[in-house]
Write a protein that holds these residues in place. Sequence first.
Motif, mmCIF file in Angstrom:
data_model
loop_
_atom_site.group_PDB
_atom_site.id
_atom_site.type_symbol
_atom_site.label_atom_id
_atom_site.label_comp_id
_atom_site.label_asym_id
_atom_site.label_seq_id
_atom_site.Cartn_x
_atom_site.Cartn_y
_atom_site.Cartn_z
ATOM 1 N N ALA A 1 49.018 44.976 13.808
ATOM 2 C CA ALA A 1 49.751 44.565 12.612
ATOM 3 C C ALA A 1 50.702 45.632 12.092
ATOM 4 C CB ALA A 1 48.762 44.181 11.507
ATOM 5 N N CYS A 2 50.960 46.707 12.873
ATOM 6 C CA CYS A 2 51.825 47.730 12.296
ATOM 7 C C CYS A 2 52.747 48.442 13.286
ATOM 8 C CB CYS A 2 50.998 48.771 11.548
ATOM 9 S SG CYS A 2 50.103 49.883 12.653
ATOM 10 N N ALA A 3 52.469 48.382 14.563
ATOM 11 C CA ALA A 3 53.324 49.035 15.580
ATOM 12 C C ALA A 3 53.398 50.551 15.442
ATOM 13 C CB ALA A 3 54.732 48.435 15.580
ATOM 14 N N GLN B 1 52.054 38.123 20.451
ATOM 15 C CA GLN B 1 51.904 38.748 19.130
ATOM 16 C C GLN B 1 52.241 40.236 19.185
ATOM 17 O OE1 GLN B 1 47.921 38.959 17.610
ATOM 18 N NE2 GLN B 1 48.602 39.425 15.542
ATOM 19 N N GLU C 1 54.288 41.648 21.369
ATOM 20 C CA GLU C 1 55.756 41.740 21.503
ATOM 21 C C GLU C 1 56.417 41.624 20.126
ATOM 22 O OE1 GLU C 1 57.966 42.439 23.682
ATOM 23 O OE2 GLU C 1 56.815 42.505 25.524
ATOM 24 N N ASP C 2 55.898 40.699 19.304
ATOM 25 C CA ASP C 2 56.453 40.533 17.955
ATOM 26 C C ASP C 2 56.326 41.826 17.161
ATOM 27 O OD1 ASP C 2 57.104 37.960 18.497
ATOM 28 O OD2 ASP C 2 55.534 37.034 17.278
ATOM 29 N N LEU D 1 56.055 44.821 18.417
ATOM 30 C CA LEU D 1 56.892 45.872 19.017
ATOM 31 C C LEU D 1 58.319 45.831 18.475
ATOM 32 C CD1 LEU D 1 55.618 45.929 22.711
ATOM 33 C CD2 LEU D 1 55.748 47.903 21.186
ATOM 34 N N ASP D 2 58.702 44.691 17.888
ATOM 35 C CA ASP D 2 60.023 44.624 17.242
ATOM 36 C C ASP D 2 60.138 45.651 16.123
ATOM 37 O OD1 ASP D 2 60.745 42.581 18.870
ATOM 38 O OD2 ASP D 2 60.610 41.004 17.361
ATOM 39 N N PHE D 3 59.009 46.087 15.575
ATOM 40 C CA PHE D 3 59.022 47.051 14.468
ATOM 41 C C PHE D 3 58.952 48.492 14.960
ATOM 42 C CE2 PHE D 3 56.925 43.369 12.199
ATOM 43 C CZ PHE D 3 58.085 43.009 11.533
ATOM 44 N N ALA D 4 58.821 48.672 16.275
ATOM 45 C CA ALA D 4 58.747 50.030 16.822
ATOM 46 C C ALA D 4 60.149 50.509 17.192
ATOM 47 C CB ALA D 4 57.845 50.033 18.046
ATOM 48 N N TYR D 5 60.265 51.799 17.452
ATOM 49 C CA TYR D 5 61.558 52.362 17.826
ATOM 50 C C TYR D 5 61.570 52.704 19.300
ATOM 51 C CZ TYR D 5 61.778 52.928 12.846
ATOM 52 O OH TYR D 5 61.740 52.689 11.514
ATOM 53 N N ALA D 6 62.768 52.737 19.852
ATOM 54 C CA ALA D 6 62.951 53.140 21.245
ATOM 55 C C ALA D 6 61.978 52.393 22.156
ATOM 56 C CB ALA D 6 62.785 54.662 21.382
ATOM 57 N N VAL D 7 61.977 51.091 21.985
ATOM 58 C CA VAL D 7 61.088 50.258 22.809
ATOM 59 C C VAL D 7 61.660 50.171 24.215
ATOM 60 C CG1 VAL D 7 60.114 47.947 23.059
ATOM 61 C CG2 VAL D 7 60.351 48.968 20.790
ATOM 62 N N GLN D 8 60.787 50.349 25.205
ATOM 63 C CA GLN D 8 61.192 50.289 26.607
ATOM 64 C C GLN D 8 60.391 49.208 27.313
ATOM 65 O OE1 GLN D 8 60.510 54.203 28.189
ATOM 66 N NE2 GLN D 8 61.756 55.203 26.622
#
Lengths: 345, 106
Positions: free
Chosen positions: B45-47, B67, B69-70, B72-79
């Motif tokens: 719930a927080c990435a 869920q 993946e959703d 991970l939208d809040f994370a940075y520099a996602v690869q």
Amino acid sequence: MSETIKTDVVIVGAGPAGLFAVFELGLLDIKSHLVDILPKAGGQCSELYPEKPIYDIPGYPIVTGQGLVDNLLQQIEPFHPTFHYGEMVEAIEPLGTAEAPLFRVSATGGKIFECKSIIVAAGGGSFQPKKPPIEGIEAYEGSSVFYAVRRMEDFRGRHVVIVGGGDSALDWTLNLQPIVERLTLIHRRDDFRGAPHSVKAMRELVANGLIDLHIGQVASLTGEGGQLRGLTLKGADGALRDIACERLIPFFGLTMKLGPVAEWGLNLHENLVPVDTEKFETNVPGVFAIGDINTYPGKLKLILCGFHEGALAAQKIHRYVYPDKKLTFQYTTSSTNLQKKLGVH
Amino acid sequence: MPKITFVDSLGEARTVDAEVGSTVMEAAIRNAIPEIAAECGGGCACATCHIYVDDPWGTLTGKASEQEEDMLDFAYAVQPNSRLSCQITVTEELDGLHVTTPDRQG
């Protein structure tokens, strides 16, 4: 400036601990106002895990975060607490003495409270927008980079770039598109978690050439004097692309920051507020801390502990609010006095 | 007990024991691995427990759920090899797992 709101207790944070404190105070005839930066009650329960089951609330083998909050709101309804949502307590100023505390509490938006005690039930701090770690972004914040849309006029006739894939990103894409020069939506993948009808409406705007959609992540910003001119996008394939951008609105969700609590003259230990375990009072007489934000030997960050802490804090607060009244301990099961307050007798 | 190696953003490696059935995030927190925040405590719930699964471990850890993946939208520099470490359960097969932490969790 608005008129001073006089009350017995200001509760900072409307999460489960703050909500239940209203109940424990209410049984002792103590009135309270709740201030929370979120637009709704529930704190982390509503913001982080509304649909997730919680298994360790006494008496509930299973309850969701939102279910617990809804029940608490129903439980405290008889005490008519006043909620101040979307506001953050910024400063507290002691006006009284250790024996008879009195505080002036100021919140964002200009509200001023005068109260005899304060309960800090701020959990992990206040929820604030996450800032993407793009080099130099701070220089543009407030002039070209915004983490929320407060006034749509700030965006009229501009090249606007929105980053994100949730409801905030999609809603503002749809709302701002008609008034901006050009709107570009950037998301890290071609999958959007927002409401299906918003995704459909956004896709139609893309298909009709009314907005641009790019899949990738923002790599760098260009501009000067706080005025953004463009950004460089790094696509999923690693290719770089320059995009005109005068206003950037990144939507990366919320994170918890301790925020102004650190400025209130309270002792802090690793970003937590130390309290005693008899009254849950801080080093400042009249200021109490309950729930995840406090610390003491053996502290557990459990919702049920926050409830217990609020009950004990209320006993001490009674002495500050009613210094001449003797407090007789009563049970809700048998006291007609308490039952009257709850509206059940 | 399976071992997991966390390499931080500066390249320093730390190898820890991880209990089968626990999560990679829990192994990180128990061993005070830097650059893992896990603000929500493992609720997806927080990435803030974002990691990169290094080759060739991605085939064993599997793919992120919808869920996840959703979030991970809040994370940075996602690869492509990004995962939330609270969503990877430790198994005997993962003994030797090698992951890298990003320089910022948000």
